[in-house]
Design an enzyme around this catalytic site. Structure first.
Site, PDB file in Angstrom:
ATOM      1  N   ASP A  35       0.830  -1.211   0.000  1.00 55.57           N
ATOM      2  CA  ASP A  35       0.000   0.000   0.000  1.00 55.57           C
ATOM      3  C   ASP A  35       0.857   1.250   0.000  1.00 55.57           C
ATOM      4  O   ASP A  35       1.455   1.606   1.015  1.00 55.57           O
ATOM      5  CB  ASP A  35      -0.918  -0.010   1.225  1.00 55.57           C
ATOM      6  CG  ASP A  35      -2.110  -0.921   1.041  1.00 55.57           C
ATOM      7  OD1 ASP A  35      -2.760  -0.825  -0.023  1.00 55.57           O
ATOM      8  OD2 ASP A  35      -2.387  -1.732   1.942  1.00 55.57           O
ATOM      9  N   MET A  68      -1.938   4.601  -3.966  1.00 58.02           N
ATOM     10  CA  MET A  68      -2.932   5.584  -3.515  1.00 58.02           C
ATOM     11  C   MET A  68      -2.244   6.940  -3.552  1.00 58.02           C
ATOM     12  O   MET A  68      -1.904   7.530  -2.523  1.00 58.02           O
ATOM     13  CB  MET A  68      -3.417   5.223  -2.107  1.00 58.02           C
ATOM     14  CG  MET A  68      -4.337   4.023  -2.091  1.00 58.02           C
ATOM     15  SD  MET A  68      -4.486   3.274  -0.472  1.00 58.02           S
ATOM     16  CE  MET A  68      -3.049   2.199  -0.487  1.00 58.02           C
ATOM     17  N   ASP A 181     -10.398  -4.988  -1.405  1.00 56.40           N
ATOM     18  CA  ASP A 181      -9.435  -4.466  -0.438  1.00 56.40           C
ATOM     19  C   ASP A 181     -10.125  -3.628   0.631  1.00 56.40           C
ATOM     20  O   ASP A 181     -10.709  -2.591   0.322  1.00 56.40           O
ATOM     21  CB  ASP A 181      -8.417  -3.604  -1.220  1.00 56.40           C
ATOM     22  CG  ASP A 181      -7.281  -3.088  -0.360  1.00 56.40           C
ATOM     23  OD1 ASP A 181      -7.190  -3.456   0.827  1.00 56.40           O
ATOM     24  OD2 ASP A 181      -6.474  -2.300  -0.895  1.00 56.40           O
TER      25      ASP A 181
END
Ligand code: DX5
Ligand code: ZN
Length: 221
Positions: A35, A68, A181
């Site tokens: 992530d 992200m 997720d």
């Protein structure tokens, strides 16, 4: 379809990341979900390409890099060269730049020989990414708003998972990886798989478990 479990290293202790990677390997993980957060697209900052580069030699498992971040195109080179096997980018981050930015970013990822995926947040319709299905190796459906591990699964995304699988079948890609997720546990894994997902990300459910191998096995079912 083969069900795959992708533990998220967001829930690992970053000071002992190497140990966690080796443990995930031994505990039967199918992919390692990385992530990447930039402090702008989402509030926290996690890590960049250097982390992926350092964990790459520690495992043969595919590294599933979830970006992200804003302006994802600027970072693809670093993650691809660091050894990512798949890179996923958010529809929203791309679409705010231009209507063609998502397609361009996916093409850029593929130009490095890396698999690509598009991500939709819980409040974004999956239809938004239908126009790039021809390029996709993976669809990532967020079942929490990104930024933090340990949140609760949002059940309304189940319908979106169904739509994502139905469209994959319709366009002749029935085996497309559909990843979910956020808030995945052994208790809700079955409904997620029944909806059509085959890749389940799990952070807390794996790292907080006393027996990581059992946690992975229970999610896989
Ligand atoms: C959320 C991240 C997820 C998160 C999942 O922003 O993209 O991958 O780590 O963690 P859990 O499984 O704890 O919801
Ligand atoms: Zn993630």
């Amino acid at each position: 379809m083969k069900i795959k479990v992708a533990p998220s290293i967001l829930s690992a202790n970053f000071a002992t990341m190497g140990e966690s990677i080796k443990k995930l390997d031994l505990c039967g993980a199918d992919l390692i979900h990385c992530d990447v957060m930039d402090g702008t697209f989402v509030e926290p900052i996690t890590f960049g390409g250097q982390m992926v580069k350092n964990i790459r030699p520690l495992t043969k498992l595919p590294l599933d890099v979830h970006l992200m971040i804003e302006h994802p195109k600027t970072q693809i080179k670093f993650f691809a060269e660091a050894g990512a096997d798949i890179i996923t980018v958010h529809f929203q981050a791309c679409n705010k730049i231009s209507p063609t930015y998502l397609r361009e970013t996916l093409e850029l990822i593929k130009s490095y020989g890396v698999k690509c995926g598009a991500v939709v947040n819980p409040d974004i319709d999956v239809e938004n990414i239908f126009p790039v299905y021809d390029l996709l190796d993976m669809v990532l459906i967020m079942s929490v708003f990104p930024g933090y591990g340990g949140q609760k699964f949002i059940p309304s995304v189940l319908d979106k998972i169904k739509k994502a699988r139905e469209y994959a079948i319709k366009v002749g890609k029935p085996e497309l990886d559909i990843e979910v997720d956020g808030g995945v546990t052994a208790d809700n894994a079955q409904i997620i798989k029944d909806a059509g997902a085959n890749v389940l990300v799990a952070g807390s459910a794996v790292f907080k478990a006393e027996d990581m191998a059992k946690a992975i096995k229970d999610i896989r079912g």
